[in-house]
Design a protein around this motif. Structure first.
Motif, PDB file in Angstrom:
ATOM      1  N   ARG A  57      35.873  34.943  48.746  1.00  0.00           N
ATOM      2  CA  ARG A  57      36.559  34.414  47.567  1.00  0.00           C
ATOM      3  C   ARG A  57      36.484  35.347  46.371  1.00  0.00           C
ATOM      4  NH1 ARG A  57      33.843  29.898  49.292  1.00  0.00           N
ATOM      5  NH2 ARG A  57      32.596  29.820  47.420  1.00  0.00           N
ATOM      6  N   ALA A  58      35.354  35.992  46.155  1.00  0.00           N
ATOM      7  CA  ALA A  58      35.224  36.877  44.997  1.00  0.00           C
ATOM      8  C   ALA A  58      36.204  38.049  45.085  1.00  0.00           C
ATOM      9  CB  ALA A  58      33.792  37.397  44.883  1.00  0.00           C
ATOM     10  N   GLN A  59      36.342  38.634  46.273  1.00  0.00           N
ATOM     11  CA  GLN A  59      37.275  39.737  46.455  1.00  0.00           C
ATOM     12  C   GLN A  59      38.719  39.264  46.316  1.00  0.00           C
ATOM     13  OE1 GLN A  59      34.648  39.029  48.324  1.00  0.00           O
ATOM     14  NE2 GLN A  59      33.594  40.874  49.005  1.00  0.00           N
ATOM     15  N   ALA A  60      38.997  38.056  46.780  1.00  0.00           N
ATOM     16  CA  ALA A  60      40.341  37.497  46.639  1.00  0.00           C
ATOM     17  C   ALA A  60      40.695  37.332  45.161  1.00  0.00           C
ATOM     18  CB  ALA A  60      40.443  36.160  47.361  1.00  0.00           C
ATOM     19  N   LEU A  61      39.738  36.862  44.374  1.00  0.00           N
ATOM     20  CA  LEU A  61      39.979  36.696  42.945  1.00  0.00           C
ATOM     21  C   LEU A  61      40.250  38.035  42.267  1.00  0.00           C
ATOM     22  CD1 LEU A  61      37.417  33.932  41.956  1.00  0.00           C
ATOM     23  CD2 LEU A  61      39.913  33.813  41.805  1.00  0.00           C
ATOM     24  N   VAL A  62      39.542  39.067  42.681  1.00  0.00           N
ATOM     25  CA  VAL A  62      39.776  40.401  42.115  1.00  0.00           C
ATOM     26  C   VAL A  62      41.215  40.827  42.400  1.00  0.00           C
ATOM     27  CG1 VAL A  62      39.164  42.851  42.319  1.00  0.00           C
ATOM     28  CG2 VAL A  62      37.365  41.123  42.163  1.00  0.00           C
ATOM     29  N   ALA A  63      41.669  40.639  43.631  1.00  0.00           N
ATOM     30  CA  ALA A  63      43.032  41.027  44.001  1.00  0.00           C
ATOM     31  C   ALA A  63      44.072  40.200  43.244  1.00  0.00           C
ATOM     32  CB  ALA A  63      43.223  40.884  45.513  1.00  0.00           C
ATOM     33  N   ILE A  64      43.824  38.908  43.090  1.00  0.00           N
ATOM     34  CA  ILE A  64      44.757  38.046  42.352  1.00  0.00           C
ATOM     35  C   ILE A  64      44.824  38.476  40.891  1.00  0.00           C
ATOM     36  CG2 ILE A  64      45.166  35.698  41.503  1.00  0.00           C
ATOM     37  CD1 ILE A  64      43.893  34.714  44.181  1.00  0.00           C
ATOM     38  N   ARG A  65      43.676  38.737  40.290  1.00  0.00           N
ATOM     39  CA  ARG A  65      43.659  39.167  38.884  1.00  0.00           C
ATOM     40  C   ARG A  65      44.395  40.484  38.703  1.00  0.00           C
ATOM     41  NH1 ARG A  65      37.724  37.493  38.774  1.00  0.00           N
ATOM     42  NH2 ARG A  65      37.834  35.340  38.099  1.00  0.00           N
ATOM     43  N   GLU A  88      47.324  29.296  39.232  1.00  0.00           N
ATOM     44  CA  GLU A  88      46.951  28.092  39.975  1.00  0.00           C
ATOM     45  C   GLU A  88      46.179  28.459  41.248  1.00  0.00           C
ATOM     46  OE1 GLU A  88      49.025  24.139  41.988  1.00  0.00           O
ATOM     47  OE2 GLU A  88      50.279  25.561  40.889  1.00  0.00           O
ATOM     48  N   ALA A  89      46.627  29.511  41.929  1.00  0.00           N
ATOM     49  CA  ALA A  89      45.930  29.958  43.143  1.00  0.00           C
ATOM     50  C   ALA A  89      44.498  30.361  42.822  1.00  0.00           C
ATOM     51  CB  ALA A  89      46.676  31.121  43.795  1.00  0.00           C
ATOM     52  N   ALA A  90      44.315  31.084  41.717  1.00  0.00           N
ATOM     53  CA  ALA A  90      42.962  31.495  41.319  1.00  0.00           C
ATOM     54  C   ALA A  90      42.090  30.274  41.046  1.00  0.00           C
ATOM     55  CB  ALA A  90      43.026  32.404  40.082  1.00  0.00           C
ATOM     56  N   TRP A  91      42.663  29.254  40.423  1.00  0.00           N
ATOM     57  CA  TRP A  91      41.909  28.022  40.154  1.00  0.00           C
ATOM     58  C   TRP A  91      41.454  27.402  41.474  1.00  0.00           C
ATOM     59  CZ3 TRP A  91      42.021  22.906  41.378  1.00  0.00           C
ATOM     60  CH2 TRP A  91      41.248  22.052  40.578  1.00  0.00           C
ATOM     61  N   HIS A  92      42.350  27.353  42.452  1.00  0.00           N
ATOM     62  CA  HIS A  92      41.999  26.761  43.740  1.00  0.00           C
ATOM     63  C   HIS A  92      40.940  27.601  44.468  1.00  0.00           C
ATOM     64  CE1 HIS A  92      44.669  23.333  43.911  1.00  0.00           C
ATOM     65  NE2 HIS A  92      45.617  24.087  43.375  1.00  0.00           N
TER      66      HIS A  92
END
Length: 114
Positions: A57-65, A88-92
């Motif tokens: 999840r942490a790496q996914a958030l980096v990519a989304i940001r 919204e995806a980042a919130w989820h």
């Protein structure tokens, strides 16, 4: 090594020449950079989905940001729906709802032009 002005000018000329800069603005340059930003953002969203499938999840958030930063830099009102989906995806993701986030990322990816 290069202490005189002439040497600096030659070096600068060589660097500019190697880069292909001709001193004229290309009217299509903003559009090209916009398309490049969208392509890179799509790649980031694909990577975020992979990270979520792997429960990173942490790496996914980096990519989304990073995707959000790219799209925000385009300063295009047409990208606001995609930015809202990414937010919204980042919130989820932060609330451990990865499947919902993956679906939102997929929707945002398909809405990008690139």
């Amino acid at each position: 090594m290069y202490n005189d002005t002439a040497s600096h000018s030659v070096l600068l000329g060589a660097i500019v020449g190697a880069g292909g800069y001709d001193g004229h603005l290309d009217a299509s340059a903003p559009q090209a950079s916009h398309e490049a930003a969208e392509r890179e953002a799509r790649h980031d969203l694909q990577m975020a989905q992979v990270e979520l499938y792997c429960d990173h999840r942490a790496q996914a958030l980096v990519a989304i940001r990073h995707a959000m930063q790219l799209l925000e830099a385009c300063d295009d009102k047409a990208l606001e729906p995609q930015l809202a989906k990414l937010s919204e995806a980042a919130w989820h993701v932060r609330h451990n709802e990865s499947l919902v986030a993956v679906d939102l990322l997929d929707e945002a990816k398909h809405q990008l032009h690139a």
